[in-house]
Scaffold this active site. Structure first.
Site, short mmCIF file in Angstrom:
data_model
loop_
_atom_site.label_atom_id
_atom_site.label_comp_id
_atom_site.label_asym_id
_atom_site.label_seq_id
_atom_site.Cartn_x
_atom_site.Cartn_y
_atom_site.Cartn_z
N TYR A 47 19.82 -6.30 3.69
CA TYR A 47 19.86 -4.86 3.39
C TYR A 47 20.74 -3.78 3.70
CZ TYR A 47 15.16 -6.83 1.39
OH TYR A 47 14.49 -7.76 0.73
N ILE A 223 4.74 -5.83 -0.96
CA ILE A 223 5.41 -5.13 -0.66
C ILE A 223 6.34 -4.42 -1.53
CG2 ILE A 223 5.54 -5.76 1.64
CD1 ILE A 223 7.95 -7.46 0.78
N LYS A 225 8.54 -1.69 -3.30
CA LYS A 225 9.51 -0.61 -3.21
C LYS A 225 9.58 0.49 -3.58
CE LYS A 225 13.73 -0.01 -5.52
NZ LYS A 225 13.44 1.12 -5.62
N ASN A 235 1.28 3.97 -4.90
CA ASN A 235 0.72 3.05 -4.99
C ASN A 235 -0.53 2.53 -3.55
OD1 ASN A 235 2.74 2.11 -6.10
ND2 ASN A 235 4.70 1.43 -4.01
#
Length: 271
Positions: A47, A223, A225, A235
Site C-alpha cells: 500500500y 476492515i 476503508k 461504520n
C-alpha cells in the site's frame, strides 16, 4: 467495539482498512479512527503507506498494546532474507517493535510456503510478529500453510454477493479469523432493496447493515476503508444494533458468487 476470541486471544473484529489512503489523509484517518474507538488497523507493504499509518498511531491517544495492527508481506518479499529485511523496514515505518499480524498478501507459487512461513516463525519467536496469517488463499492453500505455521487469519474479498462459505466453514473448524476486505462490494450494496429494508428497521443504511452482518458471524472480521471522518463514524455504528437470524439469512441469500478482485495470476479459488 466488537471483539471475538480467536485461538484464545481477544481480537477487535471491526477495523480500518487503509488501501488507497496515503499522505496526511491516511495519517489523520488512522488517528481519528483510533480516537473514536477503532482498535484494529490494517495496512500492507504494497500500500506504500506504512509510514503514514505509523504516524497516525503515534498521533492518537491510544496505547500501542490496545491496538491490533496488521500488515502484509509483498509476494516479491517471500524469500527468507527478504522476509526478515522487509519486516524490519515495515516495523521502522510503522514506528513499532512488533505487528500483531503479518499476512502473506497473495500466494506466490515461485517461493515455497515452507520458506516464507519458517522465516515468519523466526520473527514470531523474537516477538516482532505476534501472529502469522495469509490473504487471498483458497481453502486448500490455507491447509497447506497450516503445515508450517499456526495460521491466525485469512483475509479475503467477502461481501453479501460473495459469501465465502467454504472458507467461513474452515475458519470456524480451525479457529482462525476470516477477515473481509471490500466488505461493501465496492459500493454495490448501495441501493440493494433487501439491505435497505432491513436497515430501515434500525435506522441504518445499507453499508451499516452489511458490516453488521459480517461482524455478527462467528470468526469473521471486517476492515472497510473509510476516507472521511463521517464514514468512519457511520461504520463504527455497527456496534449499536444486532440483526435477527432471519435477517442474517436473508442477507446471506444475496450471494451470487460475484468476485470483484480476480487477477489473472491469482489462485484457483475453488481449490
Amino acid at each position: 467495539m466488537i471483539y471475538k476470541t480467536i485461538q484464545n486471544e481477544k481480537v477487535p473484529t471491526f477495523g480500518l482498512g487503509t488501501w488507497l489512503l496515503n499522505g496526511q489523509e491516511c495519517t489523520d484517518g488512522v488517528a481519528h479512527a483510533l480516537d473514536i474507538g477503532y482498535r484494529h488497523i490494517d495496512t500492507a507493504q504494497g500500500y506504500d503507506n506504512e509510514a503514514e499509518v505509523g504516524a497516525g498511531l503515534e498521533h492518537s491517544n491510544v496505547a500501542r498494546d490496545d491496538i491490533f495492527l496488521t500488515t502484509k508481506l509483498k509476494p516479491s518479499n517471500f524469500h527468507r532474507d527478504a522476509v526478515l529485511r522487509t519486516t524490519d523496514e515495515s516495523l521502522r515505518k510503522l514506528g513499532t517493535d512488533y505487528v500483531d499480524l503479518m499476512l502473506l498478501h497473495w500466494p506466490n507459487p515461485s517461493v515455497p510456503l515452507e520458506e516464507t512461513l519458517t522465516a515468519l516463525r523466526e520473527l514470531q519467536d523474537q516477538g516482532r510478529v505476534r501472529h502469522i496469517g495469509v490473504s487471498n488463499f483458497p481453502p486448500s492453500m490455507v491447509s497447506e500453510a497450516q503445515q508450517y505455521a499456526t495460521i491466525f487469519s485469512n483475509q479475503v474479498e467477502y461481501h453479501p454477493y460473495l459469501t465465502q462459505d467454504k472458507l467461513r466453514e474452515q475458519a470456524q473448524q480451525d479457529d482462525y479469523l476470516l477477515t473481509a476486505y471490500s466488505p461493501i462490494a465496492r459500493g454495490q450494496v448501495f441501493g440493494d432493496d433487501t439491505l435497505k429494508e432491513i436497515g430501515a428497521k434500525y435506522g441504518k443504511n445499507e453499508v451499516q447493515v452489511t458490516l453488521r452482518w459480517l461482524v455478527q458471524q462467528d470468526n469473521v472480521a471486517a476492515i472497510p476503508k473509510a476516507a472521511s471522518a463521517e464514514h468512519r463514524e457511520a461504520n463504527a455504528a455497527v456496534a449499536e444494533f444486532e440483526l435477527s437470524d432471519d435477517e442474517m439469512a436473508r442477507i446471506h441469500a444475496l450471494n451470487r458468487d460475484e468476485r470483484l478482485i480476480d487477477p489473472a495470476d491469482g489462485p484457483d479459488w475453488e481449490r
